[in-house]
Structures are given as C-alpha cells and as structure tokens.
Motif scaffolding. Sequence first.
Motif, PDB file in Angstrom:
ATOM      1  N   ARG A 194       0.809  -1.222   0.000  1.00  0.00           N
ATOM      2  CA  ARG A 194       0.000   0.000   0.000  1.00  0.00           C
ATOM      3  C   ARG A 194       0.839   1.268   0.000  1.00  0.00           C
ATOM      4  N   TRP A 195       1.992   1.255   0.711  1.00  0.00           N
ATOM      5  CA  TRP A 195       2.803   2.480   0.758  1.00  0.00           C
ATOM      6  C   TRP A 195       3.479   2.741  -0.586  1.00  0.00           C
ATOM      7  N   LYS A 196       3.900   1.676  -1.269  1.00  0.00           N
ATOM      8  CA  LYS A 196       4.457   1.856  -2.616  1.00  0.00           C
ATOM      9  C   LYS A 196       3.387   2.375  -3.575  1.00  0.00           C
ATOM     10  N   ALA A 197       2.181   1.834  -3.453  1.00  0.00           N
ATOM     11  CA  ALA A 197       1.077   2.311  -4.288  1.00  0.00           C
ATOM     12  C   ALA A 197       0.776   3.780  -4.000  1.00  0.00           C
ATOM     13  N   LEU A 198       0.861   4.162  -2.723  1.00  0.00           N
ATOM     14  CA  LEU A 198       0.616   5.558  -2.364  1.00  0.00           C
ATOM     15  C   LEU A 198       1.615   6.477  -3.050  1.00  0.00           C
ATOM     16  N   TRP A 199       2.908   6.079  -3.090  1.00  0.00           N
ATOM     17  CA  TRP A 199       3.902   6.952  -3.707  1.00  0.00           C
ATOM     18  C   TRP A 199       3.639   7.140  -5.193  1.00  0.00           C
ATOM     19  N   VAL A 200       3.076   6.127  -5.851  1.00  0.00           N
ATOM     20  CA  VAL A 200       2.681   6.294  -7.256  1.00  0.00           C
ATOM     21  C   VAL A 200       1.555   7.328  -7.353  1.00  0.00           C
ATOM     22  N   CYS A 201       0.576   7.203  -6.456  1.00  0.00           N
ATOM     23  CA  CYS A 201      -0.527   8.175  -6.445  1.00  0.00           C
ATOM     24  C   CYS A 201      -0.014   9.591  -6.183  1.00  0.00           C
ATOM     25  N   ALA A 241      -6.383   5.128 -17.075  1.00  0.00           N
ATOM     26  CA  ALA A 241      -6.969   5.857 -18.204  1.00  0.00           C
ATOM     27  C   ALA A 241      -6.748   7.359 -18.051  1.00  0.00           C
ATOM     28  N   GLY A 242      -6.966   7.871 -16.839  1.00  0.00           N
ATOM     29  CA  GLY A 242      -6.758   9.295 -16.604  1.00  0.00           C
ATOM     30  C   GLY A 242      -5.311   9.703 -16.775  1.00  0.00           C
ATOM     31  N   LEU A 243      -4.391   8.857 -16.309  1.00  0.00           N
ATOM     32  CA  LEU A 243      -2.967   9.157 -16.432  1.00  0.00           C
ATOM     33  C   LEU A 243      -2.534   9.194 -17.898  1.00  0.00           C
ATOM     34  N   ALA A 244      -2.977   8.217 -18.690  1.00  0.00           N
ATOM     35  CA  ALA A 244      -2.633   8.186 -20.110  1.00  0.00           C
ATOM     36  C   ALA A 244      -3.185   9.414 -20.821  1.00  0.00           C
ATOM     37  N   LEU A 245      -4.436   9.786 -20.526  1.00  0.00           N
ATOM     38  CA  LEU A 245      -5.056  10.946 -21.173  1.00  0.00           C
ATOM     39  C   LEU A 245      -4.363  12.236 -20.758  1.00  0.00           C
ATOM     40  N   PHE A 246      -4.018  12.351 -19.477  1.00  0.00           N
ATOM     41  CA  PHE A 246      -3.369  13.582 -19.008  1.00  0.00           C
ATOM     42  C   PHE A 246      -2.004  13.764 -19.674  1.00  0.00           C
ATOM     43  N   THR A 247      -1.245  12.688 -19.769  1.00  0.00           N
ATOM     44  CA  THR A 247       0.083  12.768 -20.393  1.00  0.00           C
ATOM     45  C   THR A 247      -0.034  13.140 -21.861  1.00  0.00           C
ATOM     46  N   ALA A 248      -0.963  12.488 -22.576  1.00  0.00           N
ATOM     47  CA  ALA A 248      -1.142  12.784 -24.002  1.00  0.00           C
ATOM     48  C   ALA A 248      -1.622  14.223 -24.208  1.00  0.00           C
ATOM     49  N   ALA A 249      -2.570  14.668 -23.379  1.00  0.00           N
ATOM     50  CA  ALA A 249      -3.083  16.034 -23.507  1.00  0.00           C
ATOM     51  C   ALA A 249      -1.999  17.066 -23.207  1.00  0.00           C
ATOM     52  N   SER A 250      -1.100  16.757 -22.281  1.00  0.00           N
ATOM     53  CA  SER A 250       0.003  17.672 -21.969  1.00  0.00           C
ATOM     54  C   SER A 250       0.926  17.845 -23.175  1.00  0.00           C
ATOM     55  N   VAL A 251       1.218  16.741 -23.853  1.00  0.00           N
ATOM     56  CA  VAL A 251       2.053  16.813 -25.048  1.00  0.00           C
ATOM     57  C   VAL A 251       1.362  17.651 -26.123  1.00  0.00           C
ATOM     58  N   LEU A 252       0.054  17.444 -26.291  1.00  0.00           N
ATOM     59  CA  LEU A 252      -0.690  18.223 -27.282  1.00  0.00           C
ATOM     60  C   LEU A 252      -0.698  19.709 -26.928  1.00  0.00           C
ATOM     61  N   CYS A 253      -0.771  20.026 -25.636  1.00  0.00           N
ATOM     62  CA  CYS A 253      -0.682  21.439 -25.222  1.00  0.00           C
ATOM     63  C   CYS A 253       0.656  22.032 -25.655  1.00  0.00           C
ATOM     64  N   ALA A 268       5.337   7.017 -14.323  1.00  0.00           N
ATOM     65  CA  ALA A 268       4.269   6.613 -13.405  1.00  0.00           C
ATOM     66  C   ALA A 268       3.397   5.501 -13.971  1.00  0.00           C
ATOM     67  N   PHE A 269       3.196   5.445 -15.289  1.00  0.00           N
ATOM     68  CA  PHE A 269       2.237   4.493 -15.838  1.00  0.00           C
ATOM     69  C   PHE A 269       2.623   3.029 -15.552  1.00  0.00           C
ATOM     70  N   PRO A 270       3.852   2.593 -15.868  1.00  0.00           N
ATOM     71  CA  PRO A 270       4.180   1.190 -15.557  1.00  0.00           C
ATOM     72  C   PRO A 270       4.190   0.908 -14.061  1.00  0.00           C
ATOM     73  N   LEU A 271       4.589   1.886 -13.246  1.00  0.00           N
ATOM     74  CA  LEU A 271       4.551   1.687 -11.795  1.00  0.00           C
ATOM     75  C   LEU A 271       3.118   1.510 -11.308  1.00  0.00           C
ATOM     76  N   ALA A 272       2.206   2.307 -11.871  1.00  0.00           N
ATOM     77  CA  ALA A 272       0.805   2.194 -11.473  1.00  0.00           C
ATOM     78  C   ALA A 272       0.223   0.843 -11.876  1.00  0.00           C
TER      79      ALA A 272
END
Length: 488
Positions: A28-35, A100-112, A201-205
């Motif tokens: 749980r603590w490792k998962a928290l650090w990803v979050c 899903a949110g992480l993938a979309l946020f990363t892609a949208a950041s690149v598009l910005c 973060a994505f593979p860790l998540a």
Amino acid sequence: MTSKAAPSTPVVRTGPAPAPADGLDPRRWKALWVCLLVGFMSFLDVSIVNVALPSIRTGLHTSEAGLSWVLSGYVLAFGLTLVPAGRLGDAYGRRTSFLAGLALFTAASVLCGLAADETWLIAARLGQGVAAGLLTPQISGLIQQLFRGTERGRAFGLLGSTIGIATAVGPVLGGLLIQALGTEHGWRWVFFVNLPIGLLAFPLARRLLPRGTRGPRTGLDPVGVVLLGGAVFALLLPLIEQQSWQGSAKWLLLGLGAALLAAFLGWERRYALAGRAPLVDLGTFRFGSYSLGALLGAVYFAGFTSIFFIFTLYLQSGLGYSALAAGLAITPFAVGTAASSVVAGRNVHRYGRRMITGGLVLVVLGLTGTWLAASLTSGQTVGWATALPLFVAGVGSGTVISPNSTLTLQDVPVAQAGTATGMLQTGQRVSSAAGIAIVSSVFFARVGDGWQAAFRAGILTSAAIVALALVIALADLLRRPAGRRQAG
C-alpha cells in the motif's frame, strides 16, 4: 538405520498472494507513492501554467478571451468530470480509471506543448481538465481503500504535502523554464515536463495499484450525470468568466444552475426510491462528519484560493515583478502548507477538528499580517515583507485541508469513496470560482486607487471568508460534548 527424509516438494502458488491477517495490502505504501507522483504532476500543472500566461500570449498571439479559456476551460472540464469519474472508479475499478486518466493527461500535456494556435491549446487544456477530473477521485478513493485509522491520516497528510510542494515548485519551475528558453518557446516546456512523469508513473501504477474491489455495475445514471453536469457548468461559467464576459446577463446562469441542482436532487431521490443506484447517494450527507466537512471545506476554499490570483496580479502588473520573482514570493505559503500537512496528517486522529480550528486561526492571522505588511511596504520589498505572514497562513492551511479531508471521509463506506470525493471536490471547485469572483471584483474595483489599495482590499476580503469558515468550525466544536471534540 536412519531413514532419509523425502525431498520437499516446492509449493507453486497460483493467483494473487494471500491477504495479510489485517486485510491491508502489503504494497500500500508503494502504491501511495505512485498516487502522490501523479498527484504532484496534476497539481504542478495548475500552478505552473499561471506564470506562463504572458508567454503563451506572446508565443501564440493569443487573445484575452483565449487566454482566459486556457485557465477556465481546464477548471470547467475538471469540475464537470469529478463526480462521474468518482462513480466510474467505484463501480468499474479505481486502478482502471486511474490508468486511463494518467494516459489521457500525459497525451493532452504533449498536445498542449505542440499547440499551433489558441484553439488547439484550449482543446488540449479541456482534455487535461477531463483527465485531471478522472484522476483526482481515484487518488482519494485509493487512499480510503488502502489505509485505515491513523495510517489513513498519514496518507492524506502526505497528499496534502505533495499538493503544497507542487504549488511551491510550479511557479518557480515555470519562471525558470521561461527565463531559460525564452518567452517564445519556454511556455511549451511548462506542459512537456509532464511527459517524463507520466512515462515513469504508468508502468509503476500498472504494477503496484491494487486491482481492488469493484462495486456492482449498476450503470452511471445518465440523467443524473446530465443534470449535475449542467448545474456545475451553469454555476461555474459566469464565475470564472466574470472579467471577460461583459454585462449582467451571465448572472442569470446562476439561477439556471440552482434550478438544475434542485432537479438533480429530486431525480436522485426518485431514482433511489425506484431501487436503482443513483449517481450520488444522498445518504452520504447524513453523516455529520461528511456534511460539516464539505461545508467547511467549501467556505475555506472560497477564501484561500483567491490569494494567489490577486497576489500574482499585484506583484507582476502592479510592481513589475518577473514571473520567476512572483513565483518565489508566493512560495512561503506553499512551503508552510507542505511542511504542516505531514505533521497534521500524523496527528489528525489525536486532535481532530480542534486542529482544523487552530489552523483556521493561523490562516486568518497570516492573511491579516500579509495585509499589514503590504500596507507598510512597497516596491521590491513587498515580497520579503509578506514572506513570514504568508508562511504562517500556509502552515495553517496545511492543518486545515488534509485533516478536513480525512475527517470528512472517515465515515463514508469505501465502496462510495470515489463518488463522495468527487462531490466534495466539485463543491470546492465551485466555491473556489465563487471566491475568486468575489475577491477579484473587490480587487478590480479598487485598482483605480492604486495596486496597493486593491491588494489590501482583496486580501481583507479573503481573510473575511476564511473567518467565516472559522466561525463554522467553532460552532461545531461548541455544540459537541467535551469528550467528543476531537472526533470528526
């Protein structure tokens, strides 16, 4: 004659490892650090973009209306997504929604960062807002799911500290990027910095986040989604567009928003009585800890969020500070928040709402001290004079936000944690926009008397709203029996 022991047969385990006796995930603590890493990225994006706005205007030749939508489009999309996203996570799995949110946020950041014109940038910012709205309820929901008791308070404290650090780093990092790479292209790297974070973060998540418990797949209550989305849109739009949308017709949307909200509440009751699962379980508000915490948090966010807006305007437009210098001047508040959030998280179950009340006292004192410092100084000394009172206000803020989240959600069933968090943060987003609208109206009404007078009037208005949150906290403490005043 001795017998030879038979060789042991290796045990082959299939499926997931057995849960420990306490039922808690050992990772749980490792998962928290990803979050926390992903939370850092999403909150960094809010604070870093503010100092990049002048460079975006220069680099893309963006209109004033377009520049406003770079900020307001993100806020609108974020606010509209929170509650449905929380419901998605509760019903279909928080890990799936998080990824899903992480993938979309990363892609949208690149598009910005690749934007060729303001329309492209605004559309990409809308995508970022949707992604952030999808991520945020999952982070709080995962903390509810993974932790219990005092550990949960520590986890929320670390989340609050992460938000404070991201808020502190954002303006400084944005100023450094723009100063190093120039106003023409430096703003693009304000968005590109999210790419390496997302890729890490994505593979860790995928590896560490629990597949978790999914609620019953009862549908998403589409009518409820439309009614609540329309209400949030109608309430937020005139508030965040108050400076660029001229005329009084925009305020009619507030009445429409109130009507849609009433229709939403009526629909949710009927939907539940019909034996179906509504978008929001209104029974959650029967928990005193949740209803009080939601009210107190909404009022507090209306007060403190506007501080950064008017202070940045005062420093950059009124005193000629650079983006980097303005970011550094705001940093003491964020540093105080980051430092106190960890301590508050460790002690929230010991002191409860008494800690929140003390934090609100510190915020009021800090904002009053900021007003006094700004009254006695001018020019380049303002940043130094306001550093200590802003730090005090930040320390107070850190002992309000994370502990209030912990105590507000403590009685909410884990299966409803995402939706409850979405509702909580939707209220905070709407109240933040309302606070900025109120404080900036006071601020701009006094600009004719000078930037210093405008800032002093604005900061006093912010302090008055925070004082109202303090009154709510004190009234709650006084109504509780002495032995239960530390409880949520």
